[in-house]
Design a protein around this motif. Structure first.
Motif, PDB file in Angstrom:
ATOM      1  N   GLN A 230      66.426  14.609  26.232  1.00  0.00           N
ATOM      2  CA  GLN A 230      65.497  13.339  25.981  1.00  0.00           C
ATOM      3  C   GLN A 230      64.430  13.916  24.975  1.00  0.00           C
ATOM      4  OE1 GLN A 230      63.897  12.412  30.034  1.00  0.00           O
ATOM      5  NE2 GLN A 230      65.823  12.506  30.968  1.00  0.00           N
ATOM      6  N   GLU A 231      63.731  12.968  24.815  1.00  0.00           N
ATOM      7  CA  GLU A 231      62.507  13.212  23.504  1.00  0.00           C
ATOM      8  C   GLU A 231      61.376  13.992  23.975  1.00  0.00           C
ATOM      9  OE1 GLU A 231      60.491   9.675  22.689  1.00  0.00           O
ATOM     10  OE2 GLU A 231      62.571   8.324  22.067  1.00  0.00           O
ATOM     11  N   ASP A 232      61.004  14.924  23.259  1.00  0.00           N
ATOM     12  CA  ASP A 232      60.177  16.077  23.345  1.00  0.00           C
ATOM     13  C   ASP A 232      58.473  15.275  23.429  1.00  0.00           C
ATOM     14  OD1 ASP A 232      58.600  18.433  23.658  1.00  0.00           O
ATOM     15  OD2 ASP A 232      58.632  18.626  21.281  1.00  0.00           O
ATOM     16  N   THR A 233      58.508  14.921  24.826  1.00  0.00           N
ATOM     17  CA  THR A 233      57.002  14.388  25.403  1.00  0.00           C
ATOM     18  C   THR A 233      56.592  15.234  26.435  1.00  0.00           C
ATOM     19  OG1 THR A 233      57.926  12.935  27.023  1.00  0.00           O
ATOM     20  CG2 THR A 233      57.888  12.023  24.717  1.00  0.00           C
ATOM     21  N   VAL A 234      55.288  15.073  26.468  1.00  0.00           N
ATOM     22  CA  VAL A 234      54.518  15.822  27.656  1.00  0.00           C
ATOM     23  C   VAL A 234      55.049  15.393  29.025  1.00  0.00           C
ATOM     24  CG1 VAL A 234      52.695  14.406  27.849  1.00  0.00           C
ATOM     25  CG2 VAL A 234      52.607  16.535  28.722  1.00  0.00           C
ATOM     26  N   GLN A 235      55.637  14.188  29.129  1.00  0.00           N
ATOM     27  CA  GLN A 235      56.022  13.507  30.358  1.00  0.00           C
ATOM     28  C   GLN A 235      57.493  14.441  30.576  1.00  0.00           C
ATOM     29  OE1 GLN A 235      55.997   9.538  30.772  1.00  0.00           O
ATOM     30  NE2 GLN A 235      57.762   9.358  32.250  1.00  0.00           N
ATOM     31  N   ASN A 236      58.320  14.616  29.691  1.00  0.00           N
ATOM     32  CA  ASN A 236      59.615  15.161  29.814  1.00  0.00           C
ATOM     33  C   ASN A 236      59.480  16.739  30.137  1.00  0.00           C
ATOM     34  OD1 ASN A 236      62.444  14.860  29.849  1.00  0.00           O
ATOM     35  ND2 ASN A 236      62.576  16.083  28.044  1.00  0.00           N
ATOM     36  N   ARG A 237      58.502  17.284  29.068  1.00  0.00           N
ATOM     37  CA  ARG A 237      58.392  18.739  29.486  1.00  0.00           C
ATOM     38  C   ARG A 237      57.808  18.904  30.721  1.00  0.00           C
ATOM     39  NH1 ARG A 237      56.034  18.050  24.503  1.00  0.00           N
ATOM     40  NH2 ARG A 237      53.883  18.738  25.208  1.00  0.00           N
ATOM     41  N   ALA A 238      57.006  18.102  31.316  1.00  0.00           N
ATOM     42  CA  ALA A 238      56.484  18.542  32.761  1.00  0.00           C
ATOM     43  C   ALA A 238      57.598  18.189  33.887  1.00  0.00           C
ATOM     44  CB  ALA A 238      55.335  17.166  33.107  1.00  0.00           C
ATOM     45  N   LYS A 239      58.338  17.408  33.678  1.00  0.00           N
ATOM     46  CA  LYS A 239      59.741  17.349  34.545  1.00  0.00           C
ATOM     47  C   LYS A 239      60.673  18.718  34.302  1.00  0.00           C
ATOM     48  CE  LYS A 239      61.222  13.514  32.941  1.00  0.00           C
ATOM     49  NZ  LYS A 239      61.913  12.246  32.817  1.00  0.00           N
ATOM     50  N   ALA A 240      60.818  18.765  33.159  1.00  0.00           N
ATOM     51  CA  ALA A 240      61.813  20.017  32.607  1.00  0.00           C
ATOM     52  C   ALA A 240      61.285  21.390  33.030  1.00  0.00           C
ATOM     53  CB  ALA A 240      62.100  19.954  31.145  1.00  0.00           C
ATOM     54  N   MET A 241      59.869  21.446  32.898  1.00  0.00           N
ATOM     55  CA  MET A 241      59.539  22.967  33.436  1.00  0.00           C
ATOM     56  C   MET A 241      59.286  22.990  34.781  1.00  0.00           C
ATOM     57  SD  MET A 241      58.948  24.454  30.727  1.00  0.00           S
ATOM     58  CE  MET A 241      58.052  25.838  31.127  1.00  0.00           C
ATOM     59  N   ALA A 242      59.185  22.197  35.574  1.00  0.00           N
ATOM     60  CA  ALA A 242      59.181  22.041  37.146  1.00  0.00           C
ATOM     61  C   ALA A 242      60.583  22.302  37.658  1.00  0.00           C
ATOM     62  CB  ALA A 242      58.794  20.594  37.620  1.00  0.00           C
ATOM     63  N   ALA A 243      61.708  21.398  36.957  1.00  0.00           N
ATOM     64  CA  ALA A 243      63.065  21.556  37.485  1.00  0.00           C
ATOM     65  C   ALA A 243      63.580  23.202  37.002  1.00  0.00           C
ATOM     66  CB  ALA A 243      63.852  20.537  36.494  1.00  0.00           C
ATOM     67  N   ALA A 244      62.959  23.750  35.872  1.00  0.00           N
ATOM     68  CA  ALA A 244      63.570  24.858  35.410  1.00  0.00           C
ATOM     69  C   ALA A 244      63.118  25.970  36.104  1.00  0.00           C
ATOM     70  CB  ALA A 244      62.884  25.225  34.053  1.00  0.00           C
ATOM     71  N   GLY A 245      61.630  25.821  37.164  1.00  0.00           N
ATOM     72  CA  GLY A 245      61.535  26.900  37.912  1.00  0.00           C
ATOM     73  C   GLY A 245      62.326  26.809  39.160  1.00  0.00           C
ATOM     74  N   SER A 246      62.622  25.715  39.565  1.00  0.00           N
ATOM     75  CA  SER A 246      63.712  25.434  40.825  1.00  0.00           C
ATOM     76  C   SER A 246      65.083  26.019  40.293  1.00  0.00           C
ATOM     77  CB  SER A 246      63.612  24.285  41.284  1.00  0.00           C
ATOM     78  OG  SER A 246      64.572  24.163  42.172  1.00  0.00           O
ATOM     79  N   ASP A 247      65.633  25.755  39.136  1.00  0.00           N
ATOM     80  CA  ASP A 247      66.889  26.383  38.675  1.00  0.00           C
ATOM     81  C   ASP A 247      66.882  27.871  38.823  1.00  0.00           C
ATOM     82  OD1 ASP A 247      67.990  24.017  37.351  1.00  0.00           O
ATOM     83  OD2 ASP A 247      66.865  24.337  35.706  1.00  0.00           O
ATOM     84  N   ALA A 248      65.727  28.580  38.278  1.00  0.00           N
ATOM     85  CA  ALA A 248      65.774  29.827  38.510  1.00  0.00           C
ATOM     86  C   ALA A 248      65.656  30.442  40.006  1.00  0.00           C
ATOM     87  CB  ALA A 248      64.564  30.563  37.737  1.00  0.00           C
ATOM     88  N   ARG A 249      64.848  29.923  40.676  1.00  0.00           N
ATOM     89  CA  ARG A 249      64.626  30.104  42.065  1.00  0.00           C
ATOM     90  C   ARG A 249      65.774  30.022  43.008  1.00  0.00           C
ATOM     91  NH1 ARG A 249      62.670  27.934  46.759  1.00  0.00           N
ATOM     92  NH2 ARG A 249      61.407  29.396  48.109  1.00  0.00           N
ATOM     93  N   MET A 250      66.377  28.700  42.749  1.00  0.00           N
ATOM     94  CA  MET A 250      67.669  28.734  43.460  1.00  0.00           C
ATOM     95  C   MET A 250      68.799  29.687  43.245  1.00  0.00           C
ATOM     96  SD  MET A 250      66.912  26.128  45.749  1.00  0.00           S
ATOM     97  CE  MET A 250      65.482  27.418  46.073  1.00  0.00           C
ATOM     98  N   SER A 251      68.776  30.315  42.154  1.00  0.00           N
ATOM     99  CA  SER A 251      69.808  31.159  41.844  1.00  0.00           C
ATOM    100  C   SER A 251      69.561  32.400  41.850  1.00  0.00           C
ATOM    101  CB  SER A 251      70.292  30.723  40.233  1.00  0.00           C
ATOM    102  OG  SER A 251      70.780  29.519  40.367  1.00  0.00           O
ATOM    103  N   GLY A 252      68.475  32.854  42.601  1.00  0.00           N
ATOM    104  CA  GLY A 252      68.312  34.366  42.919  1.00  0.00           C
ATOM    105  C   GLY A 252      67.380  34.775  41.945  1.00  0.00           C
ATOM    106  N   CYS A 253      66.527  34.085  40.996  1.00  0.00           N
ATOM    107  CA  CYS A 253      65.603  34.904  39.957  1.00  0.00           C
ATOM    108  C   CYS A 253      64.621  35.781  40.784  1.00  0.00           C
ATOM    109  CB  CYS A 253      64.954  33.670  39.323  1.00  0.00           C
ATOM    110  SG  CYS A 253      63.688  34.602  38.153  1.00  0.00           S
TER     111      CYS A 253
END
Length: 428
Positions: A230-253
């Motif tokens: 998706q485009e590099d917008t603040v809205q997309n970065r907000a979604k992506a960064m929040a999702a990335a935190g969960s990506d890491a946490r659910m996989s044992g980070c």
């Protein structure tokens, strides 16, 4: 809101109570904590352990990686981690510091010893009962309603600690004073440093794991997918960064997260999108702290009507609440925030919780999107009105309706989800 008002002190106490650090998904960590405490009382490693848990515990432990175990999953693995390497004094960070030899020992212990697991029926959605024995010694321990709330300890027939479940329930009360208007008023007047004591660790820890989620490879890498597709917008970065935190946490980070309403994913979803917007806008430290406080308290307000465990996905509450924090950052106050939460809940309420796992990251992204959409709807003079589905007149009234849906309406749904996850549903 006057700082001498009982509501003011209550709101501060709620933040203090809810914003606590944890290493790993909180349900398996609660098992590890209970097992570590029981081992301490026993006085050594047990030869046999029996664990009985409520169905919602099964749901939230089954598919998530436990940190510092070299990739292990499951109730027995969580218990073994606590038994072998847990420090009960660290509570939800019970296995946050496990050396390499202990990680190997956890797997070896699992292979050499018996850990029985059974599911128990009952009214309590959060219930963990542990029995351990070593030679002639036996220990029983019980945790109910919240992750570190030990209500019973017995050794060799002698009761060392006993609190009734009703007493535990009373300890959870105190959220009845929350309203959206009062939350906004509180955020405006609260002493900044008093807020910062609880909010800044959340900002630092939860944004750090979001950044790690983008750097590394975790789960389905939802954060990276969003950034790459998706485009590099603040809205997309907000979604992506929040999702990335969960990506890491659910996989044992192996990074800590400051949890909210018992959930690290909710602690991430409530804060990280607000942080991303604050960076984009060049917001001050004070503006960010107050905006995250709004998001946190509105998440608590919603979850208090549902409970910590439900068939209703907690990412919805925190993701939608993040939209209110973003609105606050941009100068929005009660009207903007009230419409944001109603608009967003009208879109994603009813998303199911089928346990802790990689897809939680995608659910966070969708919920944050709904929160931002809800705010943008208000900015453009659009809204969902009372009578549109479960939406009713008044933001607190709508939150109440959603609470009834999540707590009572989805009770049978919750049972069916667990049956499906446990393979108990016939295909006939």
């Amino acid at each position: 809101m006057d700082k001498n008002d009982c509501k003011y002190r209550k709101y501060i106490e709620l933040l203090k109570k809810e914003l606590v650090p944890a290493m790993g998904c909180t349900e398996p960590i609660a098992i590890a904590y209970g097992a570590a405490r029981a081992r301490e009382v026993l006085g050594g490693l047990p030869a046999h352990t029996k664990i009985a848990v409520s169905r919602n515990i099964v749901k939230n432990v089954k598919s998530v990686v436990i940190p510092n175990t070299n990739g292990l999953k499951g109730i027995d693995a969580a218990a073994a981690a606590g038994i072998v390497a847990g420090r009960a004094d660290k509570e939800l960070e019970v296995i946050s510091a496990v050396p390499g030899d202990k990680k190997r020992e956890i797997k070896e212990y699992l292979a050499a010893n018996t850990i029985e697991v059974e599911t128990q029926e009952g009214d309590l959605l959060f219930d963990i009962q542990i029995e351990m024995c070593k030679g002639e010694d036996q220990v029983k321990l019980r945790i109910t309603r919240s992750h570190t709330n030990i209500v019973y300890i017995e050794k060799n027939g002698k009761v060392l600690l006993e609190n009734s479940c009703e007493e535990a329930k009373e300890k959870e009360d105190g959220v009845d004073l929350l309203t959206v208007k009062d939350i906004v008023d509180f955020a405006e007047c609260a002493d900044l440093e008093e807020l910062a004591a609880y909010i800044e660790p959340q900002i630092q820890c939860n944004y750090a794991i979001a950044q790690e989620g983008i750097r590394g490879t975790y789960g389905a890498n939802i954060g990276k997918v969003l950034l790459n597709s998706q485009e590099d917008t603040v809205q997309n970065r907000a979604k992506a960064m929040a999702a990335a935190g969960s990506d890491a946490r659910m996989s044992g980070c192996e990074l800590p997260v400051v949890i909210l309403t018992g959930s690290g994913n909710q602690g991430i979803a409530a804060a990280v999108p607000v942080i991303v917007y604050a960076e984009e806008m060049g917001s001050s430290r004070e503006e960010l702290i107050r905006a995250v406080a709004v998001s946190d308290l509105i998440t608590i307000h919603q979850r208090s009507r549902i409970g910590k465990l439900s068939a209703y996905c907690g990412a919805v509450n925190a993701g939608c609440a993040s939209g209110t924090g973003i609105a606050y950052l941009q100068g929005g106050r009660f009207p903007e925030i009230a419409h944001t939460i109603v608009n967003s809940l009208a879109v994603v309420s009813g998303m199911i919780c089928d346990g802790a796992k990689p897809s939680c990251a995608a659910k966070i992204a969708v919920s944050v999107e709904a929160g931002i959409l809800g705010y943008h709807m208000y900015l453009q003079g659009q809204e969902f009105r009372g009578g549109d589905g479960i939406v009713t007149k008044g933001v607190d009234e709508t939150i109440y309706n959603v609470g009834q849906l999540g707590k009572d309406g989805m009770r049978e749904t919750d049972k069916k989800i667990v049956d499906i996850m446990m393979g108990c549903v016939s295909k006939e």
